[in-house]
Design an enzyme around this catalytic site. Sequence first.
Site, PDB file in Angstrom:
ATOM      1  N   SER A  60       0.821  -1.211   0.000  1.00  0.00           N
ATOM      2  CA  SER A  60       0.000   0.000   0.000  1.00  0.00           C
ATOM      3  C   SER A  60       0.857   1.265   0.000  1.00  0.00           C
ATOM      4  O   SER A  60       1.977   1.280   0.505  1.00  0.00           O
ATOM      5  CB  SER A  60      -0.919   0.019   1.221  1.00  0.00           C
ATOM      6  OG  SER A  60      -1.673  -1.161   1.291  1.00  0.00           O
TER       7      SER A  60
HETATM    8  N1  SAH Z   1      -0.813  -3.934   3.736  1.00  0.00           N
HETATM    9  C1  SAH Z   1      -0.309  -4.773   2.682  1.00  0.00           C
HETATM   10  C2  SAH Z   1      -1.299  -4.765   1.541  1.00  0.00           C
HETATM   11  C3  SAH Z   1      -1.144  -5.872   0.597  1.00  0.00           C
HETATM   12  S1  SAH Z   1      -2.369  -5.887  -0.679  1.00  0.00           S
HETATM   13  C4  SAH Z   1       1.021  -4.208   2.234  1.00  0.00           C
HETATM   14  O1  SAH Z   1       1.181  -2.993   2.350  1.00  0.00           O
HETATM   15  O2  SAH Z   1       1.878  -4.928   1.773  1.00  0.00           O
HETATM   16  C5  SAH Z   1      -3.688  -6.760   0.073  1.00  0.00           C
HETATM   17  C6  SAH Z   1      -3.388  -8.154   0.536  1.00  0.00           C
HETATM   18  O3  SAH Z   1      -4.618  -8.734   0.933  1.00  0.00           O
HETATM   19  C7  SAH Z   1      -2.787  -9.082  -0.510  1.00  0.00           C
HETATM   20  O4  SAH Z   1      -1.610  -9.636  -0.031  1.00  0.00           O
HETATM   21  C8  SAH Z   1      -3.879 -10.152  -0.714  1.00  0.00           C
HETATM   22  O5  SAH Z   1      -3.366 -11.437  -0.973  1.00  0.00           O
HETATM   23  C9  SAH Z   1      -4.573 -10.107   0.634  1.00  0.00           C
HETATM   24  N2  SAH Z   1      -5.937 -10.642   0.618  1.00  0.00           N
HETATM   25  C10 SAH Z   1      -6.927 -10.478  -0.297  1.00  0.00           C
HETATM   26  N3  SAH Z   1      -8.038 -11.138   0.066  1.00  0.00           N
HETATM   27  C11 SAH Z   1      -7.745 -11.744   1.248  1.00  0.00           C
HETATM   28  C12 SAH Z   1      -8.470 -12.589   2.122  1.00  0.00           C
HETATM   29  N4  SAH Z   1      -9.732 -12.955   1.884  1.00  0.00           N
HETATM   30  N5  SAH Z   1      -7.858 -13.030   3.235  1.00  0.00           N
HETATM   31  C13 SAH Z   1      -6.573 -12.689   3.511  1.00  0.00           C
HETATM   32  N6  SAH Z   1      -5.836 -11.897   2.727  1.00  0.00           N
HETATM   33  C14 SAH Z   1      -6.411 -11.427   1.607  1.00  0.00           C
END
Ligand code: SAH
Length: 212
Positions: A60
């Site tokens: 993010s």
């Molecule tokens: N805060 C993280 C954001 C990553 S993007 C960062 O800054 O790196 C969002 C993440 O949510 C991804 O890794 C994706 O795999 C995860 N995600 C999406 N749906 C999900 C679910 N149902 N359960 C767990 N993780 C999920």
Amino acid sequence: MTSQRTRDRLIERLRGQGISDPKILDILRATPRHIFLDEALSHRAYEDSSLPIGFQQTLSQPYIVARMTELLLEKGPLERVLEVGTGSGYQTAILAQLVGRVFSVERIRPLQEKARARLRQLNLHNVHLRHADGGMGWAERGPFNGILSAAAPEVVPPELLEQLAVGGRLVIPIGKQGQQQHLYIYDRSAEGVEERCVEPVQFVPLVSGILA
Ligand code: SAH
């Protein structure tokens, strides 16, 4: 490119965008964002943009990490926090320095494993990671004083609202892919749950099921 000056410039930019909590700004300044990226991208770590981490997911944008953290902590310090979507682990690392314990759920196993190694490298031991569908929350470890979702569902998952302690807050992007999404806040009181729409955002979708 990962110099203190570059990091300071990012903090000034966040301040200019309205992030005002000095504790959050200090932690963002002190936490290396480049270690959460693959080496080929680490030179862009202190730009205020979201960056790819593989599997069509993104780390993010610093502004959104700061904003969501600020909203989550607005009413004071939190003991137990659930994060949905560990991803790179960057938001997890920021939270771990501000709250008692972080419970973070990720559905893509290789991302979770990388995040685990980085959190260990930073000596953050108050984090509990789980490979599961975070849309279901983490009932065994709840209720939580705060819940933060880094992925956007089309409607708020009832499980997350159920796992919110009285006085607790959920911060979550909501909306369809390709359409305008908005950041929402849900506050649980003894009387029920209050919803507030905060601002337009762009997030990857909350996907159900897990990926080994
Ligand atoms: N805060 C993280 C954001 C990553 S993007 C960062 O800054 O790196 C969002 C993440 O949510 C991804 O890794 C994706 O795999 C995860 N995600 C999406 N749906 C999900 C679910 N149902 N359960 C767990 N993780 C999920």
